[in-house]
Design a protein around this motif. Structure first.
Motif, PDB file in Angstrom:
ATOM      1  N   LYS A   1       0.838  -1.195   0.000  1.00  0.00           N
ATOM      2  CA  LYS A   1       0.000   0.000   0.000  1.00  0.00           C
ATOM      3  C   LYS A   1       0.880   1.255   0.000  1.00  0.00           C
TER       4      LYS A   1
ATOM      5  N   LYS B   1       1.944   1.703  -3.500  1.00  0.00           N
ATOM      6  CA  LYS B   1       0.832   2.154  -4.324  1.00  0.00           C
ATOM      7  C   LYS B   1       0.593   3.651  -4.134  1.00  0.00           C
ATOM      8  N   ASP B   2       0.704   4.088  -2.913  1.00  0.00           N
ATOM      9  CA  ASP B   2       0.491   5.515  -2.614  1.00  0.00           C
ATOM     10  C   ASP B   2       1.734   6.367  -2.859  1.00  0.00           C
TER      11      ASP B   2
ATOM     12  N   ASN C   1       4.466   6.347  -1.383  1.00  0.00           N
ATOM     13  CA  ASN C   1       5.215   6.701  -0.170  1.00  0.00           C
ATOM     14  C   ASN C   1       6.457   5.825  -0.021  1.00  0.00           C
TER      15      ASN C   1
END
Ligand code: GLU
Ligand code: ZN
Length: 294
Positions: free
Chosen positions: A85, A88-89, A91
Motif C-alpha cells: 500500500k 501504491k500511494d 510513499n
C-alpha cells in the motif's frame, strides 16, 4: 498498554531483563496491561527455541502477561500488505542499489545516508523497499531522556522497510504491530532512541497515533559494550529469581529494602507496584552489569 518485545536470538540476559522489568513495572503500576511479543522476523539471527526459553524465564520471574504471547512472524502477511500500500500511494519505492553502490555515500549516526538514487525508478533486479522521507524535524519528548529530534532525509535518508532478502525490516514491523496491538507506552533500551524518529515518521505516513516513549539505560560490560549475544552475554539464572529480580531493581535505582531479596517474586512485585518510580533513571544511559553482579 505496554509491551516487552524480545527478539529470540538467545536466552534472556541481564540487559533484556532490565527492559522487561521496567516495561512491566511502568504498565502495571499504573493499572495498565502488558503484552509480550516475540519478534521472530529475522530467522538468520535467531536461535531455535529461544522463544520458549525467554517465556519460561519470564514466568519463573513472576511476570504475568495480559494476553497470549504474540509472534511477530504471524503478522507478516499484514506487514507485506502495508508495504504494498505504501508503494501504491508512492510513499515507498523499489531500490536495487547494492552495498557497493552505496559504499561511497556519506554515513550518519544511523549508517549510510541513502542518497535517493532509486526515488524515481530503479534498475531491474532484486530490490529492497524504501520509505520516502522528508527533511522536516521529527522530534518527541522521551519520558526519561527529554527531547530528541532528527531530520531524516539529510541524516539517514529514505530507509529500508522490506529487505532485499524479502524479510520485513524491524522498523516497519514494530510500528505496525505496536499499532495493531493497541500499545500506548513503549519502554525499551536507549540503543533504540535513534531509531524512534523513523518509527514516528512511519506512524505519520500510515496515520497511526504515536505512543509515549521511554528509553531506559542499557546494560554494558566492563568494556562499555552493550550486553548482547554478540558481546557474549549469558542467560540469567532461573534458580534464584528473587535475588536476581532484587538486583535488577537495584540496577534500575529503585532502592528496594534489603529483606525483599529473600522474598518470593510475587512479594517483590507487590513492592514494585507500590514503589516504582522512574525519576532516578532520568538521563541515565548505561548500567554496568558487573557492578550488579552479572
Ligand atoms: N526486538 C527488539 C530487540 O530485542 C526490541 C524492539 C522494541 O522494543 O521496539 O532489540
Ligand atoms: Zn536504490
Amino acid at each position: 498498554m505496554g509491551r516487552f518485545a524480545p527478539s529470540p536470538t538467545g536466552p534472556l540476559h541481564f540487559g533484556s531483563l532490565l527492559t522487561a522489568v521496567a516495561s512491566y513495572a511502568e504498565a502495571k503500576s499504573k493499572g495498565g496491561c502488558w503484552l509480550v511479543r516475540i519478534e521472530d522476523i529475522d530467522p538468520p539471527r535467531e536461535m531455535p527455541a529461544a522463544d520458549k526459553l525467554i517465556l519460561g524465564t519470564l514466568e519463573t520471574y513472576g511476570f504475568e502477561w495480559d494476553d497470549t504471547p504474540a509472534y511477530q512472524s504471524s503478522f507478516s502477511s499484514h506487514h507485506y500488505q502495508v508495504a504494498q500500500k505504501l508503494i501504491k500511494d508512492k510513499n515507498a519505492y523499489h531500490c536495487t542499489c547494492s552495498r557497493k553502490d552505496l559504499s561511497k555515500t556519506q554515513t550518519g549516526i544511523l549508517g549510510t545516508i541513502y542518497p535517493g538514487t532509486c526515488r524515481n525508478g530503479c534498475a531491474n533486479g532484486d530490490f529492497a523497499i524504501r520509505i520516502r522521507t522528508n527533511d522536516e524535524l521529527i522530534g518527541f519528548k522521551d519520558l526519561l531522556q527529554g527531547t530528541y529530534e532528527q531530520r531524516l532525509e539529510s541524516k539517514s535518508g529514505d530507509f529500508i522497510i522490506v529487505r532485499k532478502d524479502d524479510l520485513i525490516a524491524y522498523n516497519l514491523a514494530v510500528v505496525i504491530d505496536d499499532f495493531q496491538q493497541g500499545i500506548t507506552e513503549v519502554v525499551r533500551g536507549i540503543d533504540l532512541l535513534t531509531s524512534t524518529p523513523r518509527h514516528i515518521w512511519l506512524q505519520q505516513v500510515l496515520g497511526f497515533p504515536t505512543p509515549s516513549y521511554m528509553h531506559i539505560p542499557v546494560a554494558v560490560n566492563n568494556d562499555g559494550q552493550k550486553l548482547s549475544k554478540l558481546t557474549g552475554a549469558t542467560g540469567i539464572d532461573s534458580s534464584k529469581p528473587n535475588l536476581i529480580l532484587f538486583k535488577t531493581l537495584q540496577a534500575l535505582r529503585q532502592n528496594p529494602p534489603p529483606e525483599l531479596a529473600l522474598e518470593k517474586p510475587i512479594t517483590i512485585w507487590q513492592w514494585v507496584m507500590e514503589n516504582w518510580s522512574v525519576a532516578p533513571l532520568k538521563k541515565e544511559t548505561v548500567v554496568c552489569a558487573s557492578k550488579h553482579g552479572f
